[in-house]
Design an enzyme around this catalytic site. Structure first.
Site, PDB file in Angstrom:
ATOM      1  N   LYS A 124       0.866  -1.174   0.000  1.00  0.00           N
ATOM      2  CA  LYS A 124       0.000   0.000   0.000  1.00  0.00           C
ATOM      3  C   LYS A 124       0.903   1.225   0.000  1.00  0.00           C
ATOM      4  O   LYS A 124       1.480   1.579   1.018  1.00  0.00           O
ATOM      5  CB  LYS A 124      -0.867  -0.009   1.274  1.00  0.00           C
ATOM      6  CG  LYS A 124      -2.228   0.692   1.166  1.00  0.00           C
ATOM      7  CD  LYS A 124      -2.244   2.127   0.827  1.00  0.00           C
ATOM      8  CE  LYS A 124      -2.082   3.009   2.059  1.00  0.00           C
ATOM      9  NZ  LYS A 124      -1.992   4.442   1.655  1.00  0.00           N
TER      10      LYS A 124
ATOM     11  N   GLU B 102       9.069   1.094  11.571  1.00  0.00           N
ATOM     12  CA  GLU B 102      10.052   2.169  11.623  1.00  0.00           C
ATOM     13  C   GLU B 102       9.261   3.463  11.657  1.00  0.00           C
ATOM     14  O   GLU B 102       8.621   3.823  10.669  1.00  0.00           O
ATOM     15  CB  GLU B 102      10.971   2.087  10.391  1.00  0.00           C
ATOM     16  CG  GLU B 102      12.259   2.840  10.608  1.00  0.00           C
ATOM     17  CD  GLU B 102      12.551   3.761   9.477  1.00  0.00           C
ATOM     18  OE1 GLU B 102      12.731   3.253   8.361  1.00  0.00           O
ATOM     19  OE2 GLU B 102      12.606   4.978   9.697  1.00  0.00           O
TER      20      GLU B 102
ATOM     21  N   CYS C  68      13.274  10.487   8.153  1.00  0.00           N
ATOM     22  CA  CYS C  68      13.069  10.154   9.573  1.00  0.00           C
ATOM     23  C   CYS C  68      14.389  10.161  10.334  1.00  0.00           C
ATOM     24  O   CYS C  68      14.404  10.228  11.556  1.00  0.00           O
ATOM     25  CB  CYS C  68      12.407   8.788   9.687  1.00  0.00           C
ATOM     26  SG  CYS C  68      13.271   7.543   8.739  1.00  0.00           S
TER      27      CYS C  68
ATOM     28  N   GLU D  97       8.431  16.008  16.387  1.00  0.00           N
ATOM     29  CA  GLU D  97       8.938  15.785  15.024  1.00  0.00           C
ATOM     30  C   GLU D  97       8.258  16.754  14.065  1.00  0.00           C
ATOM     31  O   GLU D  97       7.037  16.842  14.026  1.00  0.00           O
ATOM     32  CB  GLU D  97       8.667  14.344  14.577  1.00  0.00           C
ATOM     33  CG  GLU D  97       9.239  14.038  13.191  1.00  0.00           C
ATOM     34  CD  GLU D  97       9.062  12.592  12.770  1.00  0.00           C
ATOM     35  OE1 GLU D  97       7.972  12.026  12.947  1.00  0.00           O
ATOM     36  OE2 GLU D  97      10.055  12.013  12.254  1.00  0.00           O
TER      37      GLU D  97
END
Ligand SMILES: O=C(O)C(=O)/C=C/C=C/O
Length: 492
Positions: free
Chosen positions: A187, A263, A297, A396
């Site tokens: 996906k 992750e 990331c 973040e």
């Protein structure tokens, strides 16, 4: 010159994206589609089939048939040859894939061409070679019994992928998933469907049997993503993305007890001691701060500098940042492209505004470049004057925004670096060997670089701790996730 006309120079046009199920490109049963926006022109560049429960059911059924069919019985050498061939074809189509990746993400074409696409190919080449060398374990119980382990594939695996390094991260999952003998339903992120779509025909051309690799486009909640995490015949999910989404997936996957590899997000410290080589630090820290518009990331967005070096670093780093060229992703001189979407652009901008409210000083950046009235462009931004407990230092941002804080003692910076619920990566700069080892061992992160950044050996364990992830992928760790072990004990 219009961006699209530059695309003509690259001779690649955006594509409409269908699902790839059982070796064929198909629309959604209900013909539903959504539009794909080019983040640099803000124009619709194509349509994408919007998948849901039905498309996921078709894809999982195809993957199950393929798993029970030829794929799991295929000799490992033949499977490795096919996997290696996928990597070869990705390299053959590098320019086309790089252009599509740049159209979808707004990243500089040069970055897609030099990093994203070659690394996507390498993911297949690496695991095609690595799978030939893996073994298991055996134990003798004196002359009573012999124990040995055998490794088997899981079955149908769901791979849910992010929009920042679309093909690189999708193939980081797909390569070992296939190498271990599984079949897959992918996906892609809704914002970056194009290279994922081409991956279907690339796998087919490489000899992957129909149904082994399936690609269903759509969204997360109440769409393809949710359906994939709930389907009873999907036995594992590997997901890269935001921590909050990871928590939703875990809830959905719990009902059918799926194996999970995550992750997730990061707010990674970049710790610079005064004895570091400032030229080297600046050159790499520009990348670890702003590459891919800071949408990685692993970016070191929390910079800590030992006080004796602080002023010189801020001055030099700010000057270097001002030299970065924000602009048209297809322009070879561009070093910073656009953010992925208007929504994300507004979110990152809101953090810059918050930083000022929290008492921060914007050393450079924080605004849309004057000459770029269209496109989700944001100048690389450096913020000083904040404290470790500020939201801008804790949360973040996932954009070209870094904070810089001074520190005086090693114990102090270790405490500050660890004062986060994330634990993905960290960077340490020092020429004191003992200090490098001592500090690295105390930083709560899954991946720690010393005097470098994003240097990747794919045999190493890769992943985060705390709220940055569950499990590790890379080398043997990928096989641990993508296969089951059985211990067989034979009485002698
Ligand atoms: O380098 C890798 O294998 C990888 O997974 C990079 C992840 C970056 C995420 O934003």
């Amino acid at each position: 010159m219009q961006i699209q006309s530059r695309a003509e120079m690259i001779k690649t046009k955006p594509i409409d994206c269908l699902h790839f199920i059982d070796g064929k490109y198909v629309p959604s049963k209900n013909e539903k589609t959504f539009v794909n926006i080019n983040p640099a022109t803000e124009e619709v560049m194509g349509t994408v089939a919007e998948g849901g429960k039905e498309e996921i059911a078709l894809a999982v059924a195809a993957a199950k048939r393929a798993f029970e069919g030829s794929w799991r019985r295929m000799p490992a050498g033949e499977r490795a040859r096919i996997i290696r061939r996928i990597g070869d074809i990705i390299l053959e189509r590098k320019d086309e894939l790089a252009a599509l990746e740049s159209f979808d993400t707004g990243k500089p074409y040069g970055l897609a061409s030099s990093i994203d696409i070659p690394r996507a190919a390498y993911n297949f080449h690496f695991f095609a070679d690595y799978m030939a060398s893996i073994g298991t374990e055996a134990y003798q119980m004196d002359d009573v019994a012999l124990n040995y382990a055998i490794r088997r594939p899981l079955g149908v695996v769901g791979l849910i992928n992010p929009w920042n390094l679309p093909l690189l991260l999708m193939t980081w999952k797909l390569a070992p998933c296939l190498a271990a003998g599984n079949t897959a339903v992918l996906k892609p992120a809704e914002w970056t469907p194009m290279t994922a779509t081409l991956l279907g025909e690339i796998c087919k051309e490489a000899g992957v049997p129909d149904g082994v690799v399936n690609i269903v486009h759509g969204f997360g909640p109440d769409s393809a993503g949710a359906a994939l995490t709930e389907h009873p015949d999907v036995c594992a999910i590997s997901f890269t993305g935001e921590t909050t989404t990871g928590k939703h997936i875990m809830t959905a996957a719990a009902k059918t007890l799926k194996r999970l590899s995550y992750e997730l997000g990061g707010k990674n410290p970049n710790i610079i001691f005064a004895d570091a080589d400032l030229d080297e630090v600046i050159e790499t820290t520009i990348k670890s701060s702003f590459i891919n518009q800071g949408e990685v990331c692993l970016c070191g967005s929390r910079i800590y500098v030992e006080r004796p070096l602080y002023d010189a670093f801020v001055e030099r780093f700010t000057a270097k940042t001002k030299e970065l060229i924000v602009g048209d992703p297809l322009d070879p001189n561009t070093t910073v492209g656009t953010l992925i979407s208007e929504e994300h652009y507004n979110r990152v901008r809101s953090y810059v505004e918050l930083a000022v409210e929290e008492g921060g000083v914007i050393e450079t950046g924080g605004k849309r470049p004057e000459h770029l009235s269209t496109g989700y462009y944001l100048e690389p931004t450096i913020i000083t004057g904040l404290t470790n407990d500020c939201r801008v230092v804790q949360e973040e941002i996932f954009g070209p925004v870094v904070t810089i804080l001074p520190f005086d003692r090693e114990e102090e910076v270790i405490k500050q670096a660890n004062d986060t619920h994330y634990g993905l990566s960290a960077t340490i700069w020092t020429n004191d060997l003992r200090r490098a080892h001592r500090v690295a061992a105390q930083i709560e992160a899954g991946i720690i670089w010393v005097n470098t950044w994003f240097l990747r050996d794919l045999r190493t364990p890769f992943g985060g701790m705390k709220q940055s992830g569950i499990g590790r992928e890379g080398g043997m760790h990928s096989f641990e996730f993508y296969s089951e072990l059985s211990n067989i004990c034979i009485k002698l």
